[in-house]
Enzyme design. Structure first.
Site, short mmCIF file in Angstrom:
data_model
loop_
_atom_site.label_atom_id
_atom_site.label_comp_id
_atom_site.label_asym_id
_atom_site.label_seq_id
_atom_site.Cartn_x
_atom_site.Cartn_y
_atom_site.Cartn_z
N HIS A 61 36.67 31.07 38.34
CA HIS A 61 36.61 32.37 38.99
C HIS A 61 38.01 32.99 38.99
CE1 HIS A 61 32.73 31.63 41.54
NE2 HIS A 61 32.59 31.28 40.27
N GLU A 63 39.87 34.13 41.35
CA GLU A 63 40.76 33.60 42.39
C GLU A 63 41.34 32.24 42.00
OE1 GLU A 63 37.64 34.81 42.64
OE2 GLU A 63 37.15 35.25 44.72
N CYS A 91 33.75 33.77 47.10
CA CYS A 91 32.64 32.86 47.38
C CYS A 91 33.16 31.67 48.20
CB CYS A 91 32.01 32.37 46.07
SG CYS A 91 33.09 31.26 45.13
N CYS A 94 35.91 29.59 46.33
CA CYS A 94 37.20 30.27 46.28
C CYS A 94 37.84 30.38 47.66
CB CYS A 94 37.04 31.64 45.63
SG CYS A 94 36.61 31.51 43.87
#
Length: 157
Positions: A61, A63, A91, A94
């Site tokens: 992701h 992040e 999410c 993260c």
């Protein structure tokens, strides 16, 4: 954000606009358009965009990519005194990584009502059972971020 004048480099709006440009980069590669940038002392120390499809890695992701780069830059797995700008609410995975990295402040643009962990579905940053709390703000350039996401998903249908 005004069209004729770019925000000052030391402003939250400037860094969020950069995160949105990273989201657009993800979109070019058919990834969900999310971008993230980590700033310390008004300098980028890490940035990333969603890459789970291209990297065949569900943890890739935006992040996580930004955190990995920032940790390498700082030669430390902790990132105190940093601000993370994200185009979409993080999410659970993260948010957990943000807490473990000891990032001080998070600003995200658009809410993620189906899996957001910064207030939408969960509120990890305000969980008093954790040993680190994160100052979290939301909504900066949310309309712009939502537009990018809506266009992406509309094109995929």
């Amino acid at each position: 954000m005004t069209q004729n004048k770019q925000p000052c480099k030391n402003s939250d709006e400037y860094w969020m606009a950069h995160a949105l440009s990273l989201a657009e980069r993800a979109q070019k590669y058919n990834e969900v358009p999310v971008g993230a940038v980590i700033v310390k002392d008004n300098k980028i120390i890490g940035e990333g965009w969603n890459q789970p499809i291209a990297s065949k890695d569900p943890t890739a992701h935006a992040e996580i990519q930004a955190i990995r780069m920032a940790c390498l830059h700082q030669s430390n797995y902790r990132l105190p005194g940093t601000t993370l700008y994200i185009s979409l609410e993080p999410c659970l995975m993260c948010a957990g990584a943000i807490v473990h990295a000891r990032i001080s402040r998070v600003l995200f643009a658009a809410k993620e009502p189906k899996s957001g962990a910064a207030g939408s579905c969960f509120d990890i940053f305000n969980e008093n059972k954790l040993n680190h709390s994160v100052d979290c703000e939301q909504g900066l350039l949310a309309e712009e971020s939502s537009k990018i996401l809506k266009q992406f998903f509309k094109a995929r249908r």
